[in-house]
Design a protein around this motif. Structure first.
Motif, PDB file in Angstrom:
ATOM      1  N   ILE A  87     -28.069  36.445  25.970  1.00  0.00           N
ATOM      2  CA  ILE A  87     -27.587  36.901  24.644  1.00  0.00           C
ATOM      3  C   ILE A  87     -28.529  37.949  24.065  1.00  0.00           C
ATOM      4  CG2 ILE A  87     -27.563  36.131  22.245  1.00  0.00           C
ATOM      5  CD1 ILE A  87     -25.453  34.472  22.745  1.00  0.00           C
ATOM      6  N   GLY A  88     -27.907  39.023  23.558  1.00  0.00           N
ATOM      7  CA  GLY A  88     -28.658  40.053  22.870  1.00  0.00           C
ATOM      8  C   GLY A  88     -28.961  41.271  23.716  1.00  0.00           C
ATOM      9  N   ILE A  89     -28.718  41.195  25.025  1.00  0.00           N
ATOM     10  CA  ILE A  89     -29.095  42.309  25.895  1.00  0.00           C
ATOM     11  C   ILE A  89     -27.947  43.309  26.021  1.00  0.00           C
ATOM     12  CG2 ILE A  89     -29.631  42.927  28.285  1.00  0.00           C
ATOM     13  CD1 ILE A  89     -31.425  40.643  28.492  1.00  0.00           C
ATOM     14  N   THR A  90     -28.284  44.586  25.925  1.00  0.00           N
ATOM     15  CA  THR A  90     -27.334  45.667  26.202  1.00  0.00           C
ATOM     16  C   THR A  90     -27.817  46.391  27.453  1.00  0.00           C
ATOM     17  OG1 THR A  90     -26.907  45.926  23.845  1.00  0.00           O
ATOM     18  CG2 THR A  90     -26.246  47.743  25.291  1.00  0.00           C
ATOM     19  N   GLY A 126     -20.774  24.657  39.837  1.00  0.00           N
ATOM     20  CA  GLY A 126     -21.856  23.723  40.085  1.00  0.00           C
ATOM     21  C   GLY A 126     -23.244  24.272  39.827  1.00  0.00           C
ATOM     22  N   LEU A 127     -23.374  25.246  38.932  1.00  0.00           N
ATOM     23  CA  LEU A 127     -24.697  25.770  38.592  1.00  0.00           C
ATOM     24  C   LEU A 127     -25.126  25.203  37.238  1.00  0.00           C
ATOM     25  CD1 LEU A 127     -23.997  29.484  39.514  1.00  0.00           C
ATOM     26  CD2 LEU A 127     -25.286  27.845  40.874  1.00  0.00           C
ATOM     27  N   ASN A 128     -26.401  25.318  36.928  1.00  0.00           N
ATOM     28  CA  ASN A 128     -26.910  24.847  35.647  1.00  0.00           C
ATOM     29  C   ASN A 128     -26.271  25.659  34.516  1.00  0.00           C
ATOM     30  OD1 ASN A 128     -28.514  23.648  33.678  1.00  0.00           O
ATOM     31  ND2 ASN A 128     -30.131  25.200  33.915  1.00  0.00           N
ATOM     32  N   PRO A 129     -25.505  25.013  33.626  1.00  0.00           N
ATOM     33  CA  PRO A 129     -24.715  25.777  32.646  1.00  0.00           C
ATOM     34  C   PRO A 129     -25.530  26.190  31.416  1.00  0.00           C
ATOM     35  CG  PRO A 129     -24.228  23.429  32.429  1.00  0.00           C
ATOM     36  CD  PRO A 129     -25.239  23.556  33.542  1.00  0.00           C
ATOM     37  N   ASP A 130     -26.482  27.117  31.651  1.00  0.00           N
ATOM     38  CA  ASP A 130     -27.349  27.525  30.549  1.00  0.00           C
ATOM     39  C   ASP A 130     -26.941  28.856  29.933  1.00  0.00           C
ATOM     40  OD1 ASP A 130     -30.133  28.595  32.715  1.00  0.00           O
ATOM     41  OD2 ASP A 130     -28.058  29.290  32.514  1.00  0.00           O
ATOM     42  N   GLY A 131     -25.873  29.469  30.470  1.00  0.00           N
ATOM     43  CA  GLY A 131     -25.387  30.704  29.877  1.00  0.00           C
ATOM     44  C   GLY A 131     -26.280  31.898  30.134  1.00  0.00           C
ATOM     45  N   ILE A 132     -27.249  31.750  31.026  1.00  0.00           N
ATOM     46  CA  ILE A 132     -28.199  32.828  31.338  1.00  0.00           C
ATOM     47  C   ILE A 132     -27.976  33.270  32.782  1.00  0.00           C
ATOM     48  CG2 ILE A 132     -30.659  33.378  31.612  1.00  0.00           C
ATOM     49  CD1 ILE A 132     -31.221  31.379  29.406  1.00  0.00           C
ATOM     50  N   VAL A 133     -27.995  34.578  33.001  1.00  0.00           N
ATOM     51  CA  VAL A 133     -27.706  35.104  34.347  1.00  0.00           C
ATOM     52  C   VAL A 133     -28.988  35.603  35.003  1.00  0.00           C
ATOM     53  CG1 VAL A 133     -26.355  36.759  35.696  1.00  0.00           C
ATOM     54  CG2 VAL A 133     -25.389  35.740  33.622  1.00  0.00           C
ATOM     55  N   TYR A 192     -22.511  44.774  26.165  1.00  0.00           N
ATOM     56  CA  TYR A 192     -23.359  43.984  25.271  1.00  0.00           C
ATOM     57  C   TYR A 192     -23.119  42.498  25.564  1.00  0.00           C
ATOM     58  CZ  TYR A 192     -25.039  41.535  21.165  1.00  0.00           C
ATOM     59  OH  TYR A 192     -25.690  40.647  20.332  1.00  0.00           O
ATOM     60  N   PHE A 193     -24.183  41.749  25.804  1.00  0.00           N
ATOM     61  CA  PHE A 193     -24.108  40.324  26.133  1.00  0.00           C
ATOM     62  C   PHE A 193     -24.084  39.522  24.843  1.00  0.00           C
ATOM     63  CE2 PHE A 193     -25.374  37.394  29.829  1.00  0.00           C
ATOM     64  CZ  PHE A 193     -25.049  36.227  29.172  1.00  0.00           C
ATOM     65  N   GLY A 194     -22.851  39.171  24.379  1.00  0.00           N
ATOM     66  CA  GLY A 194     -22.742  38.388  23.155  1.00  0.00           C
ATOM     67  C   GLY A 194     -22.265  36.976  23.454  1.00  0.00           C
ATOM     68  N   GLU A 195     -21.727  36.304  22.424  1.00  0.00           N
ATOM     69  CA  GLU A 195     -21.345  34.899  22.600  1.00  0.00           C
ATOM     70  C   GLU A 195     -20.184  34.730  23.576  1.00  0.00           C
ATOM     71  OE1 GLU A 195     -22.891  32.894  18.448  1.00  0.00           O
ATOM     72  OE2 GLU A 195     -20.850  32.510  19.178  1.00  0.00           O
ATOM     73  N   GLN A 196     -19.219  35.678  23.534  1.00  0.00           N
ATOM     74  CA  GLN A 196     -18.073  35.594  24.452  1.00  0.00           C
ATOM     75  C   GLN A 196     -18.562  35.615  25.896  1.00  0.00           C
ATOM     76  OE1 GLN A 196     -15.426  38.863  23.007  1.00  0.00           O
ATOM     77  NE2 GLN A 196     -13.840  37.470  23.729  1.00  0.00           N
ATOM     78  N   THR A 207     -21.163  45.446  34.261  1.00  0.00           N
ATOM     79  CA  THR A 207     -20.745  45.024  35.602  1.00  0.00           C
ATOM     80  C   THR A 207     -20.460  43.526  35.613  1.00  0.00           C
ATOM     81  OG1 THR A 207     -22.155  46.725  36.580  1.00  0.00           O
ATOM     82  CG2 THR A 207     -21.405  44.963  38.027  1.00  0.00           C
ATOM     83  N   LEU A 208     -21.365  42.762  35.010  1.00  0.00           N
ATOM     84  CA  LEU A 208     -21.198  41.310  34.934  1.00  0.00           C
ATOM     85  C   LEU A 208     -19.864  40.954  34.275  1.00  0.00           C
ATOM     86  CD1 LEU A 208     -22.443  38.374  34.992  1.00  0.00           C
ATOM     87  CD2 LEU A 208     -23.242  38.860  32.677  1.00  0.00           C
ATOM     88  N   GLN A 209     -19.556  41.629  33.165  1.00  0.00           N
ATOM     89  CA  GLN A 209     -18.324  41.342  32.435  1.00  0.00           C
ATOM     90  C   GLN A 209     -17.088  41.702  33.265  1.00  0.00           C
ATOM     91  OE1 GLN A 209     -19.626  43.774  29.171  1.00  0.00           O
ATOM     92  NE2 GLN A 209     -20.181  42.019  27.877  1.00  0.00           N
TER      93      GLN A 209
END
Lengths: 466, 170
Positions: free
Chosen positions: A376-379, A425-432, A408-412, A385-387
Motif C-alpha cells: 500500500i502506498g507505492i506508485t 495458499g500463500l500468506n495473505p498479508d496483501g504484500i507482494v 498506484y497500490f491502494g486498498e483495491q 503490471t501487477l494489476q
C-alpha cells in the motif's frame, strides 16, 4: 535424509561402476523406474510378477536416495547402473508400454519394514544363474502363475513384516493427487488445476483441444482434452483423471513450464553482458556466474547428461557439477572451471538450442520480480503490471476482484492480492514480495499462454455465423 | 501420504472371500494395428512406436525421418521408413518377434527380436538406437531425445548419437 521419504523430482544415475569415469544422467524418477523395469524383467510376464518386481525396484532406488548412500560418500550421483552394485538402467533404451502404465500408477508407492522409516533395501536377482537373499525374478513368475498377488509375492521373499506405503509425497511443484479420480460431473479446484495445466501443455502439443471456459467444471470438453493427453502419453485413454494421469500431467507441466521460466530468466539477463567474464570457478559470485548458470540451465533442459542448476549468482558445488557434466559431454577437461574454451562451447550449445526451438513453443516468459516489495502506498510501473496480471487472472478465478491498472497500490489492489494469496495458499498479508510476485506471474503465464491457440487447433468453443 | 497402517503393527492384505485368482493379463491397446499375417510358425507380432522429442519431452519434433531396420544374422535390413507427426509420434509399427512362450521360463533361446532405429531431423544430431528389443504382443515405445546442433556445427562431420540396448540378462 530425515523424516518421511518422498519421491525426488529427478534422480542422477552414474552410467558405470561407482569409481569408473563415466557420465551421469539426470532423469525424472518415473522415467528411471520405467527404464529399470524394462531392463531387468520381461514385459510378457504375468502382471502380478511385474508389479512385485517394480515395487522392489522402486524401494531399492528410494533407499539409495533416502540413505544418501553415494552422496554421503562424496559421489555426485544417487545411484549407478552397475548391476553389481545397483540395478540395470540402459540410457536411451525402449520402454514397454504395459510396464510404463504400471509404473505411472505405482511410482510413489514403496515397501517398508514395520518399525522402520526408510524404504526397504529390496535386493533381487534372477534366481537362476544368481541366487541371493531377496526376490528371485524368475521365482515371481512361478508364484504369479499360481495366483499369488503382488503383496504375497513380496512377503514370500522379504518376510511378513513389510508394508506397501502408498501415495508418498512427490517433490515437484504440484498439489497431490486428490485421492479420488476426477471425471465428468466433478467440479472444484482440482478440476480447474487440470484445465489450466492441460491448456498450457496443449501449447506444445496442439492435438490436445483447448478447454474453454476454465471454470473448474469437468465436462465433455475436459474429458476430450484428457483423453487426447492420455493417448499421446501412453496412458489408458479413458478420459478420467486417476492417479497416473494426475501425476503425468503434473510432471509434463513442470517440464513445459521450465522452458518458459528460462525464457523469463533470459529476459532478466538481457542487460547483462554475455562476453566471457574471465575465469569462473567455485566460490565466486556475481553477474558473470548468473549468466553462466543461465546458459547451463538452458543446456540442462535439452541435455539429459547435464543436471539443472539454480540461477542465483553463487558458484557452489551444484554449479560445479553441472559444469563438469557439460565438459564431459563436449570432451573438455572436466575440471569444473569455466575458462574461455568451456565458455565458448557453452554459448555455442545455447545458441544452437535457441535456433531449434519453434517460436510458438518458446515465450510464455513474464516479467520477473522487480526487486521492489510492492505494498500500500507505492506508485511504480511494476504495480501497473501487477494489476494487469491480477485482472487477467480474475477472469478465471472469480474470487479475485479485478483492479484498474493505475500504477498506484491502494486498498483495491491490496484486497485483490489478499484474495490471490488465499486462493493459492500463500500468506495473505496483501504484500507482494518475490514469492507472491512469482506465483502471480506464473499463474498469469499459464492462463495467458494456455488460451493462445495454434493454427488448426480447436479453440474449445464453437465459432458461429451471426 | 497414505500408509496402510502406522508401524509397528502388522499389516495384512485385506481378506477376500475368493480364492486367489491369477492377475489380469495385459491387453495392449494397439490402436487398431493388427498382427502381421502369414508369419512363419516360430514368429509372432510385436509393436514399435518411436516418440521424437526435445527439451526433455517438453517439445515434440514433427516431421522427423525415422528408419527401422531388422537385424538378420546381425546385419541390418531396412524394414520401414516413417515420419513423426505433430506430437512427435510415429504410427504403431507391427514387427516380427520370437514366440511369447520363450519368455515364460528361463533357459530358452532369446525371446525378443532386435531392431535398429535411426532418427534424423534438420537442426539436430541424428540418433541411432541399436539392438532395440521387442517382445511378442507388447508395444515397445522408443523415446528419442534429439539434441540441437550447437551453433556453427560442421554438419558434414556431425556425429550420430548412438544408444546400444543391452540384452536382458535373464
Amino acid at each position: 535424509m530425515n523424516g518421511q521419504p518422498f519421491i525426488p523430482a529427478n534422480i542422477t544415475v552414474h552410467l558405470g561402476r561407482p569409481d569408473a569415469y563415466a557420465q551421469n544422467v539426470t532423469v525424472t524418477f518415473p522415467d528411471y523406474i520405467k527404464n529399470v523395469a524394462s531392463s531387468e524383467i520381461y514385459p510378457t510376464w504375468p502382471e502380478n510378477a511385474l508389479r512385485a518386481n517394480i515395487y522392489a525396484q522402486i524401494s531399492f532406488a528410494l533407499n539409495r536416495i533416502y540413505t544418501e548412500w553415494y552422496r554421503s560418500r562424496g559421489y555426485d550421483f544417487d545411484i549407478t547402473n552397475s548391476t553389481q552394485f545397483d540395478q540395470a538402467y540402459v540410457q536411451g533404451r525402449d520402454i514397454y508400454e504395459n510396464i510404463s502404465q504400471i509404473v505411472d500408477e505405482i511410482f510413489n508407492d514403496y515397501l517398508r519394514r514395520q518399525g522402520f522409516v526408510e524404504p526397504l533395501f529390496a535386493q533381487f536377482c534372477n534366481g537362476t544363474t544368481v541366487t541371493c537373499e531377496g526376490l528371485s525374478q524368475w521365482g515371481t513368475v512361478a508364484l504369479a502363475d499360481q495366483g499369488y498377488t503382488p503383496y504375497s509375492i513380496l512377503t514370500n521373499y522379504y518376510g511378513n513384516d513389510i508394508n506397501i506405503v502408498t501415495d508418498a509425497p512427490v517433490a515437484i511443484n504440484s498439489p497431490s493427487f486428490p485421492g479420488v479420480a476426477l471425471g465428468i460431473g466433478k467440479s472444484g479446484n482440482d478440476v480447474k488445476t487440470i484445465q489450466v495445466r492441460l491448456n498450457r501443455i496443449s501449447r506444445n502439443y496442439p492435438k490436445i483441444p483447448k478447454i474453454y471456459p476454465v471454470d473448474g467444471v469437468y465436462g465433455q470438453e475436459t474429458a476430450d482434452a484428457v483423453t487426447e493427453f492420455q493417448r499421446i502419453f501412453n496412458l489408458t485413454p479413458d478420459g478420467i483423471v486417476g492417479k497416473a494421469t494426475w501425476w503425468k500431467i503434473a510432471y509434463l507441466f513442470t517440464t513445459v513450464k521450465r522452458l518458459s521460466e528460462l525464457d523469463s530468466e533470459g529476459l532478466r539477463l538481457e542487460e547483462v553482458s554475455r562476453q566471457f567474464p574471465s575465469l569462473l570457478q567455485e566460490g565466486m559470485q556475481g553477474n558473470g556466474v548468473r549468466v553462466l548458470q543461465y546458459y547451463l540451465s538452458v543446456v540442462a533442459a535439452f541435455y539429459e547428461q547435464v543436471p539443472p542448476v539454480a540461477v542465483d549468482g553463487f558458484f557452489g558445488p551444484m554449479t560445479k557439477q553441472a559444469v563438469i557434466a557439460f565438459q564431459k559431454v563436449y570432451g573438455l577437461a572436466p575440471d569444473g572451471v569455466v575458462g574461455r574454451n568451456t565458455w565458448n562451447e557453452l554459448v555455442r550449445a545455447y545458441r544452437g538450442i535457441l535456433e531449434s526451438v519453434p517460436p510458438e513453443v518458446e515465450g510464455g516468459g513474464v516479467q520477473l520480480f522487480p526487486g521492489l516489495v510492492l505494498k500500500i502506498g507505492i506508485t511504480d510501473p511494476s504495480v501497473r503490471t501487477l494489476q494487469e496480471y491480477l485482472s487477467f487472472i480474475a477472469d478465471t478465478y472469480p474470487e479475485i476482484p479485478k483492479v484498474p491498472a493505475t500504477g498506484y497500490f491502494g486498498e483495491q489492489t491490496r484486497d485483490a492480492v489478499i484474495a490471490f494469496q488465499n486462493r493459492f495458499g500463500l500468506n495473505p498479508d496483501g504484500i507482494v514480495g518475490a514469492v507472491t510476485w512469482d506465483a502471480i506471474a506464473s499463474e498469469y503465464s499459464d492462463l495467458r499462454y494456455g488460451f493462445v491457440k495454434r493454427p488448426g487447433q480447436f479453440p474449445g468453443y464453437n465459432l458461429s455465423e451471426e | 501420504m497414505s500408509v496402510q497402517t502406522p508401524p509397528p503393527e502388522a499389516w495384512t492384505e485385506p481378506e477376500s472371500d475368493q480364492r486367489p485368482q491369477p492377475g489380469p493379463a495385459f491387453q495392449q491397446d494397439t490402436g487398431g494395428a493388427a498382427p502381421i499375417p502369414g508369419l512363419p510358425d516360430d514368429e509372432e507380432t510385436g509393436y514399435l512406436r518411436v516418440e521424437v522429442k526435445t527439451g526433455r519431452g517438453a517439445v515434440p519434433v514433427p516431421g522427423a525421418h525415422v528408419t527401422v531396420s531388422r537385424l538378420i544374422d546381425d546385419n541390418p535390413v531396412l524394414y520401414r521408413i516413417v515420419e513423426s507427426n505433430e506430437d512427435g509420434d510415429t504410427p504403431l509399427i507391427p514387427v516380427p518377434t520370437p514366440r511369447q512362450s520363450l519368455s515364460e521360463s528361463p533357459g530358452n533361446s532369446r525371446p525378443f527380436a532386435t531392431y535398429n532405429i535411426r532418427v534424423q531431423q534438420d537442426g539436430f544430431y541424428a540418433v541411432q538406437n541399436v539392438n532395440v528389443p521387442v517382445f511378442s504382443g507388447v508395444v515397445a515405445i522408443q523415446p528419442v531425445e534429439l539434441v540441437p546442433f550447437p551453433e556453427n556445427t560442421d554438419r558434414e562431420n556431425a556425429d550420430n548419437i548412438i544408444f546400444e540396448s543391452a540384452p536382458q540378462d535373464l
